[in-house]
Motif scaffolding. Structure first.
Motif, PDB file in Angstrom:
ATOM      1  N   GLY A   1     -58.596 -76.960   2.373  1.00  0.00           N
ATOM      2  CA  GLY A   1     -57.180 -76.694   2.561  1.00  0.00           C
ATOM      3  C   GLY A   1     -56.734 -75.455   1.816  1.00  0.00           C
ATOM      4  O   GLY A   1     -57.348 -75.048   0.814  1.00  0.00           O
ATOM      5  N   GLU A   2     -55.657 -74.859   2.254  1.00  0.00           N
ATOM      6  CA  GLU A   2     -55.203 -73.589   1.660  1.00  0.00           C
ATOM      7  C   GLU A   2     -54.856 -73.745   0.180  1.00  0.00           C
ATOM      8  O   GLU A   2     -55.018 -72.803  -0.607  1.00  0.00           O
ATOM      9  N   GLU A   3     -54.402 -74.911  -0.245  1.00  0.00           N
ATOM     10  CA  GLU A   3     -53.983 -75.116  -1.630  1.00  0.00           C
ATOM     11  C   GLU A   3     -55.042 -75.850  -2.442  1.00  0.00           C
ATOM     12  O   GLU A   3     -54.786 -76.301  -3.554  1.00  0.00           O
ATOM     13  N   SER A   4     -56.251 -76.033  -1.898  1.00  0.00           N
ATOM     14  CA  SER A   4     -57.301 -76.761  -2.622  1.00  0.00           C
ATOM     15  C   SER A   4     -57.947 -75.855  -3.673  1.00  0.00           C
ATOM     16  O   SER A   4     -57.967 -74.620  -3.561  1.00  0.00           O
ATOM     17  N   ASP A   5     -58.479 -76.514  -4.694  1.00  0.00           N
ATOM     18  CA  ASP A   5     -59.157 -75.769  -5.764  1.00  0.00           C
ATOM     19  C   ASP A   5     -60.394 -75.063  -5.233  1.00  0.00           C
ATOM     20  O   ASP A   5     -60.725 -73.940  -5.649  1.00  0.00           O
ATOM     21  N   LEU A   6     -61.118 -75.725  -4.324  1.00  0.00           N
ATOM     22  CA  LEU A   6     -62.330 -75.123  -3.775  1.00  0.00           C
ATOM     23  C   LEU A   6     -61.993 -73.821  -3.046  1.00  0.00           C
ATOM     24  O   LEU A   6     -62.685 -72.807  -3.245  1.00  0.00           O
ATOM     25  N   MET A   7     -60.967 -73.837  -2.231  1.00  0.00           N
ATOM     26  CA  MET A   7     -60.597 -72.635  -1.486  1.00  0.00           C
ATOM     27  C   MET A   7     -60.159 -71.537  -2.446  1.00  0.00           C
ATOM     28  O   MET A   7     -60.480 -70.356  -2.248  1.00  0.00           O
ATOM     29  N   PHE A   8     -59.437 -71.893  -3.514  1.00  0.00           N
ATOM     30  CA  PHE A   8     -58.996 -70.902  -4.496  1.00  0.00           C
ATOM     31  C   PHE A   8     -60.211 -70.235  -5.168  1.00  0.00           C
ATOM     32  O   PHE A   8     -60.278 -69.016  -5.312  1.00  0.00           O
ATOM     33  N   ASN A   9     -61.186 -71.037  -5.578  1.00  0.00           N
ATOM     34  CA  ASN A   9     -62.370 -70.503  -6.242  1.00  0.00           C
ATOM     35  C   ASN A   9     -63.204 -69.644  -5.286  1.00  0.00           C
ATOM     36  O   ASN A   9     -63.781 -68.621  -5.692  1.00  0.00           O
ATOM     37  N   LEU A  10     -63.308 -70.060  -4.021  1.00  0.00           N
ATOM     38  CA  LEU A  10     -64.069 -69.274  -3.042  1.00  0.00           C
ATOM     39  C   LEU A  10     -63.433 -67.905  -2.833  1.00  0.00           C
ATOM     40  O   LEU A  10     -64.144 -66.901  -2.668  1.00  0.00           O
ATOM     41  N   ILE A  11     -62.130 -67.856  -2.827  1.00  0.00           N
ATOM     42  CA  ILE A  11     -61.435 -66.571  -2.648  1.00  0.00           C
ATOM     43  C   ILE A  11     -61.615 -65.694  -3.892  1.00  0.00           C
ATOM     44  O   ILE A  11     -61.814 -64.467  -3.809  1.00  0.00           O
TER      45      ILE A  11
END
Length: 606
Positions: free
Chosen positions: A49-59
């Motif tokens: 999801g756009e607000e997930s920690d995983l997505m934040f770290n991947l970016i």
């Protein structure tokens, strides 16, 4: 063996058991597959999801030159939340679907470009699952700082397939044991049902052979026992039924004779079989001598009397065995004649005759006829002013050099014809509202003497213009009246206006009001040209005018008296016209003191 009830019951129960087991097994397999697919999709949507920690770290990993290795490490850290195991792997791909990193480098090197990867390559989310594929996958495109990668998760569904195979084995085993139980139970159930039925069959055959003294010995508190008791009472029921049939036949014959529609039945040869009372009356078979005439009354004779085309009836009847001829005029009646197939028994053989139903539709026919005449009259009345308008306008357009006075005369003529057409349409709308009971009534109580005085004031100028003497009189102490003042005023003004129009200049017109028990009586009398006896019965017909040419010149629509009668009828009153040609006309209006519209819920005011 294969046709008896015992075998059928066994087969039905076995098939039913198999169907239930197959349906349950299929539902469980399908539910398992759907659950696994929905769980996978939900898990991926939550992780990426756009607000997930995983997505934040991947970016954030794009800040490194070797971002795909960084993303690989991040995905490895989140492998538990992604459900990564021997059957599920993740991969980091470039924008062309090429393998960069992942949980299984060997599989990643030979990774197939799936539709979801193609969607991610186009910058879209690849999350579609396909039931027929042996895998389920999820692809998402991630971009930052001009760098782009595709995170791809693929599950071989081996775990789901092993689980569904286990369910399948359990279902097959259950079906096997269920079939054994169903066969055993169905055998005993079939025997319990068929044995009493066999006894009932033997007993019913004896009753059919006339052995009513034989009883059927089948006992029980279930439906079979009830059926046995029913068969035991059959001999009494049959006798009573035969008596009832005889009574019903007599009722039918009575109904046939006294039916309000004329009914005639002919046999196969066209000879008379039955004729009811109304048919005898219609064709005047009343006297004792008419019995001989009825014997000679054949189908073709009836067709000739009604003047119906025999060939047309024959052709149409052969096609459908049911044919209707509408609006047949016989003497003073309009009839709908129905020809229908009629079966009867003769010498043990079923024969076909013909039944004729003659339904009196005189009322409907006259109504349709009057409607057609009304439409024709409306068309004629509207065409006349339109013709005048067109002629006047065309004259002005075709002659631009006309002097101003002549041009104005033609235009005034067109305006007068427009006003005339407006009056016709207005009167038609009033009649339509009266016919459809949609007229808005304003009920009020008012003084009859002032009502008459007002009408005299309104009509005095018109009367003076023709040199008439208009007198108004109202007997003293006359009671007040309750009704729609405006519409009653319209009625009286219309009557007085007719008197002014059709009385030679210099005539005398009088209005007199008096009380008569439950009614107010208003009389309008003139010494005009009068109305002929043949015209008087039709004077209230719509668009009917005694002298049409002169009425047209006077601007009449032929609807005034029809509207007046409708308004008075609605109030519970009446209008009577007496006239002598050359001496004058007397119109008498009777209006109840309290009109029936007051009790019907009209708007009331004082």
């Amino acid at each position: 063996m294969y046709k008896n009830l015992h075998f059928k019951i066994v087969v039905i129960l076995v098939v039913f058991t198999m169907a239930i087991m197959v349906a349950v097994g299929a539902a469980m397999l399908l539910s398992t597959a759907n659950f696994y697919s929905e769980t996978f999709t939900s898990q991926m949507e939550s992780a990426f999801g756009e607000e997930s920690d995983l997505m934040f770290n991947l970016i954030q990993a794009f800040d490194s030159d070797d971002f795909y290795d960084k993303q690989n490490e991040i995905l490895k850290a989140y492998s538990s939340s992604l459900g990564i195991d021997n059957h599920r792997n993740y991969y980091v791909l470039d924008t062309n679907g090429g393998f960069l990193a992942g949980s299984d480098a060997i599989l990643g090197a030979h990774l197939e470009i799936t539709p979801n990867i193609v969607s991610a390559m186009n910058g879209e989310l690849g999350s579609q699952s396909r039931f027929w594929e042996d895998y389920i996958d999820y692809a998402v495109s991630i971009s930052s700082g001009g760098k782009t990668s595709i995170i791809y998760v693929k599950d071989t569904q081996e775990e789901m397939r092993s689980f569904t195979m286990m369910i399948f084995r359990i279902t097959v085993q259950s079906m096997f044991f269920g079939l054994i139980i169903a066969v055993v139970l169905s055998f005993f159930l079939a025997r319990a049902i068929t044995e009493p039925i066999r006894k009932l069959t033997v007993g019913a055959q004896r009753i059919a052979d006339g052995e009513f003294e034989q009883s059927i010995d089948v006992r029980g508190n279930d439906e079979i026992g009830t059926l046995s008791e029913t068969f035991s009472n059959m001999k009494d029921v049959l006798k009573n039924t035969l008596d009832e049939i005889s009574g019903e036949r007599q009722k039918f014959e009575t109904l046939f004779l006294y039916l309000k529609d004329a009914v005639i039945v002919f046999n196969r040869a066209g000879k008379l079989m039955h004729i009811n009372k109304m048919a005898k009356k219609l064709f005047e078979f009343k006297s004792p001598e008419s019995d001989e005439l009825m014997k000679m009354f054949t189908f073709s004779a009836m067709i000739n009397l009604l003047q119906i085309d025999y060939r047309e009836v024959s052709e149409k009847y052969k096609k459908s065995k049911n044919y209707i001829v509408n609006d047949v005029i016989y003497k003073d009646k309009a009839l709908d004649v129905t020809f229908a197939d009629f079966k009867y028994s003769e010498n043990g053989e079923t024969m076909r005759g013909i039944m004729c139903l003659l339904h009196d539709v005189t009322g409907r026919y006259e109504l349709d006829k009057s409607r057609r005449e009304f439409v024709a009259d409306v068309s004629h009345e509207l065409r006349t002013p339109l013709t005048g308008i067109k002629g006047a306008v065309e004259t002005v357009l075709e002659n631009p050099g006309l002097d101003e006075e002549t041009k104005n005369n033609f235009l005034e003529m067109a305006v007068e014809e427009c006003d005339r057409m407006t009056r016709i349409v207005g009167d038609l709308l009033v009649l339509s509202r009266l016919d459809n009971k949609r007229t808005s009534w304003k009920i009020e109580t008012f003084e009859l003497s002032r009502f008459i005085e007002h009408i005299c004031d309104v009509m005095s100028a018109d009367a003076k213009a023709h040199g008439h003497t208009l007198t108004c009189e109202c007997e003293p102490d006359i009671p007040d009246i309750t009704g729609d003042r405006e519409k009653l005023q319209q009625v009286v003004i219309n009557i007085v206006s007719n008197a002014v129009k059709y009385t030679p200049d210099g005539g005398r017109i009088s209005i007199y009001a008096r009380a008569d028990k439950n009614f107010a009586v208003i009389t309008v009398k003139d010494n005009g040209v009068g109305i002929t006896e043949q015209d008087l019965p039709r004077i209230f017909e719509r668009f009917y005018r005694v002298e049409k040419s002169r009425a047209s010149d006077a601007g009449g629509t032929g609807l005034g008296l029809a509207i007046a009668k409708e308004i008075l009828d609605a109030h519970g009153g009446n209008i009577v016209i007496e006239s002598v040609v050359g001496k004058g006309t007397e119109v008498t209006l009777t209006i109840p003191w309290h009109c029936r519209l007051e009790s019907a819920g009209g708007t009331h005011s004082n």
